[in-house]
Design an enzyme around this catalytic site. Sequence first.
Site, short mmCIF file in Angstrom:
data_model
loop_
_atom_site.label_atom_id
_atom_site.label_comp_id
_atom_site.label_asym_id
_atom_site.label_seq_id
_atom_site.Cartn_x
_atom_site.Cartn_y
_atom_site.Cartn_z
N GLY A 260 1.66 -68.84 23.06
CA GLY A 260 0.48 -69.43 22.39
C GLY A 260 -0.85 -69.00 22.96
O GLY A 260 -1.89 -69.52 22.55
N ASP A 282 3.03 -69.46 27.81
CA ASP A 282 2.72 -68.01 27.79
C ASP A 282 2.97 -67.49 29.20
O ASP A 282 3.43 -68.23 30.08
CB ASP A 282 1.27 -67.75 27.33
CG ASP A 282 1.10 -66.38 26.65
OD1 ASP A 282 1.30 -65.36 27.33
OD2 ASP A 282 0.78 -66.34 25.44
N PHE A 309 9.47 -66.27 27.30
CA PHE A 309 10.31 -66.70 26.16
C PHE A 309 11.64 -65.96 26.07
O PHE A 309 12.44 -66.23 25.18
CB PHE A 309 9.55 -66.71 24.83
CG PHE A 309 8.79 -65.46 24.45
CD1 PHE A 309 9.38 -64.21 24.44
CD2 PHE A 309 7.45 -65.57 24.04
CE1 PHE A 309 8.67 -63.08 24.04
CE2 PHE A 309 6.73 -64.45 23.66
CZ PHE A 309 7.34 -63.20 23.65
N ARG A 325 3.21 -67.94 16.70
CA ARG A 325 2.33 -67.13 15.85
C ARG A 325 2.19 -65.74 16.46
O ARG A 325 1.84 -65.60 17.64
CB ARG A 325 0.94 -67.74 15.71
CG ARG A 325 0.09 -66.84 14.76
CD ARG A 325 -1.24 -67.42 14.43
NE ARG A 325 -2.15 -67.34 15.56
CZ ARG A 325 -3.48 -67.37 15.44
NH1 ARG A 325 -4.03 -67.47 14.26
NH2 ARG A 325 -4.24 -67.34 16.52
N HIS A 329 6.59 -60.33 15.32
CA HIS A 329 6.24 -58.98 14.83
C HIS A 329 6.05 -57.99 15.98
O HIS A 329 5.99 -56.80 15.77
CB HIS A 329 5.05 -59.02 13.85
CG HIS A 329 3.70 -59.16 14.48
ND1 HIS A 329 2.55 -58.84 13.82
CD2 HIS A 329 3.31 -59.60 15.70
CE1 HIS A 329 1.51 -59.07 14.60
NE2 HIS A 329 1.95 -59.53 15.75
C1 LIG Z 1 -0.01 -61.18 19.73
S1 LIG Z 1 -0.25 -62.37 20.96
C2 LIG Z 1 -0.27 -63.87 20.02
C3 LIG Z 1 -0.91 -65.00 20.77
C4 LIG Z 1 -1.02 -66.33 20.02
N1 LIG Z 1 0.25 -66.83 19.58
C5 LIG Z 1 -1.98 -66.21 18.85
O1 LIG Z 1 -1.54 -66.40 17.73
O2 LIG Z 1 -3.16 -65.93 19.06
C6 LIG Z 1 1.34 -62.43 21.73
C7 LIG Z 1 1.41 -63.37 22.92
O3 LIG Z 1 2.73 -63.33 23.47
C8 LIG Z 1 2.62 -63.46 24.88
N2 LIG Z 1 3.86 -62.94 25.49
C9 LIG Z 1 4.30 -61.66 25.55
N3 LIG Z 1 5.48 -61.59 26.17
C10 LIG Z 1 5.80 -62.86 26.52
C11 LIG Z 1 6.93 -63.45 27.17
N4 LIG Z 1 7.95 -62.70 27.59
N5 LIG Z 1 6.94 -64.79 27.34
C12 LIG Z 1 5.89 -65.55 26.92
N6 LIG Z 1 4.81 -65.06 26.29
C13 LIG Z 1 4.76 -63.73 26.09
C14 LIG Z 1 1.40 -62.62 25.19
O4 LIG Z 1 0.88 -62.91 26.47
C15 LIG Z 1 0.48 -63.02 24.06
O5 LIG Z 1 -0.31 -64.13 24.37
#
Ligand SMILES: C[S@@+](CC[C@H](N)C(=O)[O-])C[C@H]1O[C@@H](n2cnc3c(N)ncnc32)[C@H](O)[C@@H]1O
Length: 431
Positions: A260, A282, A309, A325, A329
């Site tokens: 998030g 996150d 995650f 969100r 993708h």
């Molecule tokens: C494209 S961003 C989307 C952020 C948020 N959900 C939004 O809608 O603005 C993807 C998010 O996934 C997080 N992320 C990437 N790998 C992750 C992991 N293994 N566990 C938790 N979060 C992760 C990133 O740090 C980032 O904040």
Amino acid sequence: MNMMGSLSTSHIVELANRISANTAIIDNYLETHNLPPLSFNVDGPTNDWIHDAQPEMAAARDAVIDDTEELGRLVTGPRDHIMNSTLHRLSAYQVISRFRLAHAFPIDKEATFAEIAAASGLRKSVTRQVIRLGVVNGYFVEPRPGVVAHNVTTRMLVENPGLQDYLEVLFNESLPASAHTAEALARYPLTEEPGETGFSLANNCNDGFYDLFSKYPARGLKFQTAMKCYQRSSGFDSRHIITGYPWEEFGSGTVVDIGGSHGMVSIGLAQKYPSLSFVVQDLEAIIEGGRANLPAELAARVKFMTHDFFKEDQPIHGAAVYFYRWIFHNWSDKYSVRILRSLIPALKTGAKVIINDYVLPSGKSGFKSRVAEKRARGMDLCMAELFNSQERELDDWANLFKLADSRFEFKGAHQPDGSEMSLIVAEWKGE
Ligand SMILES: C[S@@+](CC[C@H](N)C(=O)[O-])C[C@H]1O[C@@H](n2cnc3c(N)ncnc32)[C@H](O)[C@@H]1O
């Protein structure tokens, strides 16, 4: 004149007439709302009016963009269309962003090429080359030969640091990844791995996007700020999440906002639904920034928590909703299935998984406009370049849940009015 000839002549006139009619609708809207005329002058309007006018003006605006582009392409012709050089325009934008040329002189002042060169550390000759290509593409103006002033585009880059960050991420991260994608596909044709992308090749490593950013937190933070720009981009605004689902059905339940970031969505939902509680999860570096920016009045209901995650120990058991969100993708099916399966030990019967992402129509007819289709197709390919992933169609989403576990019941997807993305829902039917 042959049949083809008469058809194409009438089509360009038809396009011109439609452009004229839709332009009148926009003009009338501006006038009746006491808005200034559209211009790229330095004091011209930003995109805020478009944001506020959605979805009322969306059809007219998209139609003008689509039709002017098609008209331009038709009169350009196929050979010149192929040979039109987008590449060098991108290179000019990259130099403008990397050397922060918009910041080289104050918004209300003018500067010579030599002054901009001195402020930015570039040669005078290349400064002139870059800025002049920028000027013909809507960056800066040159009111007198050799003298540069800001227009509204460069003013926005100075006034809105997120936009400057967006441009830097686009050109420092995405553009090199795009340039290496064909080579990555040649080397790893069937891969689903995040470390075998154009992005990884461009960075001369085998790390995936987020792994690399965890080694270089400053780059990761810039990416997070750049992502926030989408909040002011009407089709991606998180207001569509807030109004596009009956969240009150979860009563006083907990929503876990996984990946998030700084909690933009959870904060918006918490403000609208005072009975709900939120846990934003996150990676550690991101969570620290989120905590620091949380409005004090929400501290009791919006918590931040470091959680990967992919780890099979989702710490929040029994929540009403697990929300994602722009997460899936970024991951190929192989990894998306892992993300979903990692939830299973924490799920109570009836828990919902709600995903906010694109649901691509299976053909072109499902898009509201060509400009919307271009955005979606661009995002789709960007996912391949950076992550070896993709945007998904409805069947892809249904299959993903099926692949993860047969106890996920796919409920379908809803695209809120004015939103480019959908809310994709599944319910946990296990014990
Ligand atoms: C494209 S961003 C989307 C952020 C948020 N959900 C939004 O809608 O603005 C993807 C998010 O996934 C997080 N992320 C990437 N790998 C992750 C992991 N293994 N566990 C938790 N979060 C992760 C990133 O740090 C980032 O904040």
